[in-house]
Design a protein around this motif. Structure first.
Motif, PDB file in Angstrom:
ATOM      1  N   LEU A  34      26.595  20.765  47.745  1.00 46.62           N
ATOM      2  CA  LEU A  34      27.788  20.821  46.980  1.00 46.62           C
ATOM      3  C   LEU A  34      28.528  19.008  46.228  1.00 46.62           C
ATOM      4  O   LEU A  34      29.439  19.617  45.445  1.00 46.62           O
ATOM      5  N   GLU A  70      25.792  26.112  38.817  1.00 48.65           N
ATOM      6  CA  GLU A  70      25.615  25.728  39.696  1.00 48.65           C
ATOM      7  C   GLU A  70      26.914  25.896  41.194  1.00 48.65           C
ATOM      8  O   GLU A  70      26.957  26.578  41.600  1.00 48.65           O
ATOM      9  N   TRP A 119      30.819  26.617  54.298  1.00 49.99           N
ATOM     10  CA  TRP A 119      31.099  26.864  52.910  1.00 49.99           C
ATOM     11  C   TRP A 119      29.440  25.630  52.650  1.00 49.99           C
ATOM     12  O   TRP A 119      28.933  26.681  51.895  1.00 49.99           O
ATOM     13  N   CYS A 120      29.297  24.455  53.189  1.00 48.29           N
ATOM     14  CA  CYS A 120      28.458  24.342  52.975  1.00 48.29           C
ATOM     15  C   CYS A 120      27.638  24.493  54.342  1.00 48.29           C
ATOM     16  O   CYS A 120      25.693  24.250  53.811  1.00 48.29           O
ATOM     17  N   LEU A 156      25.371  27.549  52.086  1.00 41.53           N
ATOM     18  CA  LEU A 156      24.792  26.870  51.033  1.00 41.53           C
ATOM     19  C   LEU A 156      23.734  26.454  51.784  1.00 41.53           C
ATOM     20  O   LEU A 156      22.378  25.908  50.812  1.00 41.53           O
ATOM     21  N   ALA A 171      27.383  28.363  43.778  1.00 47.22           N
ATOM     22  CA  ALA A 171      27.518  28.014  44.429  1.00 47.22           C
ATOM     23  C   ALA A 171      29.181  28.855  45.993  1.00 47.22           C
ATOM     24  O   ALA A 171      29.345  28.844  46.484  1.00 47.22           O
ATOM     25  N   GLY A 187      23.765  21.881  52.980  1.00 49.85           N
ATOM     26  CA  GLY A 187      24.880  22.365  51.818  1.00 49.85           C
ATOM     27  C   GLY A 187      25.811  20.886  51.400  1.00 49.85           C
ATOM     28  O   GLY A 187      26.221  21.255  50.322  1.00 49.85           O
TER      29      GLY A 187
END
Length: 322
Positions: free
Chosen positions: A298, A311, A264-265, A268, A315, A294
């Motif tokens: 986050l 946001e 995920w990070c 992003l 995300a 990222g």
């Protein structure tokens, strides 16, 4: 985990939203690790959906280990190289300290082959720990291309095949930083492989491979990406070693969650880098990794959800693959 940047359950419990007491949140987390179930194949398949990996992948095999009191936490990990950090796909908790054995490595790789097939593998990279006749024989039999580092004292026959020498002897007159490939395949542990090496400052880096030896060194250099991800999961990211979990199944679940958080990070960070590039330092590397870019973004969002709900919704699209 994103909020507190640690896997310590007590710290995570304090970061839960809502009116429940911290002790209730802590029990809720405990129930999750006890009762919630998913398979290794499900996590690996989700990781592949989250990341644009392409058709053929460089795989990295390594271990990460630490001690919690008298307990050894020892994890064998098979990861895929991706933008400077290899993403874990499959892993195995070893019930011992020290190196894995051939059967454990084969079992881990078979999980990959069942789910993704041999055609996905561009090559497998591994360090000096992952050597041995039966292991290399398995890779050759399954036609899995490999770039594996061997120890400097591994015995290698000369070109005539009538005398064996330590591997480093073939490269001792090599200028520092220059690569040399031995002129024809040699028998290492009785198996025909190409051998090449480079002299570093204080040691030799000697590789064996079964295919395209001219690309073996740049392929092997991607192995370092698994060291990078271990650092991101530990001190530079989620403080994996701070867990007090010792039961293998629960540690495996935790690693699965951290792998998804890492994906995920990273995704992003890639998006943010495309919009606002990370500065490049004088040595030519980015000022921070895509993962850290990222993660910082986050964390800022989840720590300010009251004013950043849009946001956060944006995300989450990276995790839902929408």
């Amino acid at each position: 985990v994103i909020r507190v940047r640690t896997v310590n359950l007590s710290q995570i419990a304090t970061a839960f939203c809502g009116e429940s007491k911290v002790a209730s949140h802590y029990r809720r987390i405990q129930r999750f690790f006890k009762d919630f179930a998913f398979t290794r194949a499900q996590i690996a398949a989700l990781v592949v959906r989250l990341l644009p990996l392409g058709d053929r992948w460089v795989l990295c095999l390594d271990r990460t280990n630490w001690k919690l009191g008298a307990v050894n936490i020892n994890i064998l990990v098979l990861a895929v190289a991706y933008h400077g950090a290899a993403i874990p796909l499959f892993w195995m908790l070893l019930d011992k300290r020290g190196n894995s054995d051939t059967l454990e490595r084969i079992a881990l790789l078979k999980h990959f082959l069942v789910l993704f097939g041999r055609e996905r593998i561009q090559c497998l990279t591994a360090d000096r720990e992952f050597i041995g006749k039966d292991w290399i024989k398995f890779l050759k039999r399954r036609r899995i291309r490999f770039r594996i580092r061997i120890r400097h004292n591994t015995k290698i026959p000369n070109a005539r095949g009538d005398c064996e020498r330590s591997a480093s002897r073939f490269f001792r007159n090599l200028p520092m930083g220059e690569v040399r490939q031995l002129p024809k395949p040699r028998r290492v542990w009785g198996l025909r492989v190409f051998v090449l090496g480079i002299r570093l400052k204080d040691e030799y880096l000697i590789l064996i491979t079964d295919h395209c030896p001219h690309t073996a060194l740049p392929d092997y250099q991607q192995r370092w990406q698994i060291e990078t991800v271990f650092g991101c999961l530990k001190s530079r990211g989620f403080d994996f070693e701070a867990t007090h979990l010792t039961e293998p199944d629960r540690i495996s679940k935790l690693l699965a969650l951290l792998t998804l958080a890492f994906c995920w990070c990273s995704r992003l960070g890639e998006y943010q880098h495309a919009q606002k590039p990370i500065p490049v330092k004088k040595h030519g590397r980015l000022a921070k990794s895509l993962f850290r870019y990222g993660l910082d973004l986050l964390r800022n969002i989840v720590l300010n959800l009251a004013v950043k709900e849009p946001e956060f919704s944006w995300a989450t699209t990276f995790l839902s693959c929408t």
